[in-house]
Design an enzyme around this catalytic site. Structure first.
Site, PDB file in Angstrom:
ATOM      1  N   LEU A 100      48.874 122.499 -13.998  1.00  0.00           N
ATOM      2  CA  LEU A 100      50.045 122.992 -13.007  1.00  0.00           C
ATOM      3  C   LEU A 100      49.629 124.235 -11.901  1.00  0.00           C
ATOM      4  CD1 LEU A 100      53.269 122.605 -14.930  1.00  0.00           C
ATOM      5  CD2 LEU A 100      52.023 120.835 -13.555  1.00  0.00           C
ATOM      6  N   HIS A 101      49.908 124.118 -10.559  1.00  0.00           N
ATOM      7  CA  HIS A 101      49.894 125.059  -9.520  1.00  0.00           C
ATOM      8  C   HIS A 101      51.222 125.305  -8.912  1.00  0.00           C
ATOM      9  CE1 HIS A 101      49.372 121.468  -6.822  1.00  0.00           C
ATOM     10  NE2 HIS A 101      48.384 121.261  -7.566  1.00  0.00           N
ATOM     11  N   HIS A 143      52.994 122.188  -7.588  1.00  0.00           N
ATOM     12  CA  HIS A 143      53.719 121.572  -8.803  1.00  0.00           C
ATOM     13  C   HIS A 143      55.084 122.178  -8.933  1.00  0.00           C
ATOM     14  CE1 HIS A 143      49.718 120.072 -10.423  1.00  0.00           C
ATOM     15  NE2 HIS A 143      50.173 119.010 -10.210  1.00  0.00           N
ATOM     16  N   GLN A 198      44.814 105.471 -14.038  1.00  0.00           N
ATOM     17  CA  GLN A 198      44.738 105.315 -12.557  1.00  0.00           C
ATOM     18  C   GLN A 198      43.453 106.277 -12.138  1.00  0.00           C
ATOM     19  OE1 GLN A 198      48.027 108.305 -12.486  1.00  0.00           O
ATOM     20  NE2 GLN A 198      47.061 109.549 -11.044  1.00  0.00           N
ATOM     21  N   GLY A 231      54.995 114.815  -4.265  1.00  0.00           N
ATOM     22  CA  GLY A 231      54.359 115.570  -3.254  1.00  0.00           C
ATOM     23  C   GLY A 231      53.993 114.949  -1.963  1.00  0.00           C
ATOM     24  N   LYS A 249      51.692 115.683  -0.507  1.00  0.00           N
ATOM     25  CA  LYS A 249      50.099 115.985  -0.403  1.00  0.00           C
ATOM     26  C   LYS A 249      49.519 114.450  -0.747  1.00  0.00           C
ATOM     27  CE  LYS A 249      45.941 117.638  -2.581  1.00  0.00           C
ATOM     28  NZ  LYS A 249      45.926 116.558  -3.452  1.00  0.00           N
ATOM     29  N   ASP A 250      50.169 113.784  -1.672  1.00  0.00           N
ATOM     30  CA  ASP A 250      49.571 112.344  -2.285  1.00  0.00           C
ATOM     31  C   ASP A 250      50.558 111.322  -1.372  1.00  0.00           C
ATOM     32  OD1 ASP A 250      47.668 112.941  -4.338  1.00  0.00           O
ATOM     33  OD2 ASP A 250      49.286 114.384  -4.582  1.00  0.00           O
ATOM     34  N   SER A 306      45.439 121.844  -5.081  1.00  0.00           N
ATOM     35  CA  SER A 306      45.281 120.812  -5.978  1.00  0.00           C
ATOM     36  C   SER A 306      44.664 121.103  -7.067  1.00  0.00           C
ATOM     37  CB  SER A 306      44.045 119.936  -5.354  1.00  0.00           C
ATOM     38  OG  SER A 306      43.586 118.989  -6.275  1.00  0.00           O
ATOM     39  N   ARG A 361      42.329 119.670  -8.746  1.00  0.00           N
ATOM     40  CA  ARG A 361      40.780 119.660  -8.788  1.00  0.00           C
ATOM     41  C   ARG A 361      40.002 120.774  -7.899  1.00  0.00           C
ATOM     42  NH1 ARG A 361      42.593 113.818  -8.379  1.00  0.00           N
ATOM     43  NH2 ARG A 361      41.488 112.855 -10.189  1.00  0.00           N
TER      44      ARG A 361
END
Ligand code: AMP
Length: 282
Positions: free
Chosen positions: A35-36, A39, A63, A150, A152-153, A188, A190
Site C-alpha cells: 500500500l501507498h 491506496h 490477472q 483508482g 490511475k487504472d 504505484s 511497482r
C-alpha cells in the site's frame, strides 16, 4: 491498534452482519497490497462516505500474464496493516489463494468487446478476465454498497463499471483521482522496482501526457502530430513505449481528430518495470 484481519469470506460475512443490520453503508477498497498513499486516499474516501469500510489485500494470480511480475510482486502485509491503522477501516480481508479460487475453480467472468481488447487488453491478454473474475468474487464475498477504484487504472475502472452494470451487481463504483509524487510520477506499488536512474526519468511519463494535452488543447494540431511530438522525449529518454494514445474517455477508441474531452493514456517500460498512467483532457 491494527485493523481486524479476516482470511475467509465466512468470517468476514459474520463480522459485517451487525453493521449491515444497523443499516450502515458498506464501502470496499480492493487492493493487491504494497500500500501507498494512492491506496490510502481510496480508503479515506470510503471512510468519509461509508459506515463500515473493508479493504482487501490479495495478489490475484489470474490477472498476471506469463513472464509478468506475479512472483516478485511485493507482499508487505504487516506494513500494510500498520499503514491502514491510522485510517481505521473496520476490516481487512486478506484471503489465501485457495479461499478466492476453490481447488479446480473453472469459472471466469469475461467482459467482452473493444473495452477489454484495447490498450492494456492488447498487451496483457487475459488480464481483464482475471481482474473481472476476482473483483466479481470479492464483490460477492464482501457485498459492498460502494466500491472504490483508482482512475490511475482507468481502463480497469471502466471494465469494472461495465461488469457491474451488465451483471446487475447492486453497488456503486466510485472512481478516485490519481495520487502522485511531487514530480508527477503516479504512485504505484511497482515504483519500488525502479533503480535511482530510472526513478529520475520516470516523471517524464506524466509530463509527456501533459504535453499531449497542451498540444491537443491549445495548438489544435492533428492527433498524429500531437502524439509524435509528445512521444519523442520518451523515446529519447530510453523508454520502451507499449502504447501512447489519445482516446475517447468512454469507449477508449482512438481519437480520429481533435475532440474534447479526451484521455491521454500510456504504458511504457523502463528497464524491467512497466508503468501506466493517463490524463483526462477537458
Ligand atoms: P492495486 O493494488 O494496484 O491493484 O490498486 C488497488 C487500487 O488502488 C486500484 O483501484 C488502483 O487503481 C488504485 N490506485 C493505485 N495507484 C493509485 C494512485 N496513484 N492513486 C489513486 N489510486 C490508485
Amino acid at each position: 491498534m491494527l485493523p481486524r484481519l479476516f482470511k475467509t469470506g465466512a468470517s468476514l460475512e459474520a463480522f459485517l452482519r451487525p453493521p449491515r443490520r444497523a443499516g450502515k453503508r458498506v464501502g470496499f477498497v480492493p487492493t493487491m497490497g504494497a500500500l501507498h498513499a494512492g491506496h490510502l486516499s481510496l480508503v479515506r474516501r470510503a471512510r468519509r462516505e461509508c459506515g463500515a469500510v473493508v479493504v482487501s489485500i490479495f495478489v490475484n494470480p489470474t490477472q498476471f500474464g506469463r513472464g509478468e511480475d506475479f512472483g516478485r510482486y511485493p507482499r508487505t502485509l504487516k506494513r500494510d496493516l500498520e499503514l491502514l491503522a491510522a485510517l481505521k477501516p473496520d476490516a481487512v480481508f486478506a484471503p489465501g489463494e485457495a479461499e478466492m479460487y476453490p481447488p479446480e475453480a473453472a469459472t471466469w467472468v469475461e467482459v467482452e468487446g473493444p473495452l477489454t481488447r484495447r490498450l492494456e487488453g492488447a498487451f496483457r491478454p487475459g488480464h481483464f478476465r482475471g481482474v473481472a473474475t476476482v473483483v466479481a468474487g470479492l464483490f460477492l464475498l464482501v457485498r459492498p454498497d460502494r466500491a472504490y477504484f483508482g482512475l490511475k487504472d482507468y481502463q480497469q475502472y471502466l471494465v469494472v463499471r461495465k461488469m457491474v452494470r451488465d451483471l446487475h451487481f447492486p453497488l456503486k463504483v466510485v472512481g478516485c483521482p490519481t495520487e502522485r509524487e511531487r514530480d508527477g510520477l503516479a504512485l504505484s506499488s511497482r515504483n519500488r522496482y525502479l533503480d535511482p536512474e530510472e526513478r529520475r526519468l520516470a516523471p517524464l511519463l506524466h509530463r509527456s501526457l501533459e504535453r499531449a494535452g497542451e498540444l491537443l488543447r491549445r495548438e489544435g494540431l492533428p492527433v498524429g502530430e500531437v502524439l509524435r511530438r509528445a512521444r519523442a522525449p520518451l523515446r529519447e529518454g530510453g523508454f520502451h513505449i507499449d502504447y501512447f494514445s489519445l482516446v475517447d474517455p468512454e469507449t477508449l477508441a482512438g481519437l480520429k481528430g481533435p475532440a474534447l474531452p479526451a484521455l491521454a493514456v500510456a504504458a511504457v517500460r523502463l528497464g524491467r518495470t512497466r508503468l501506466i498512467d493517463n490524463l483526462l483532457i477537458r
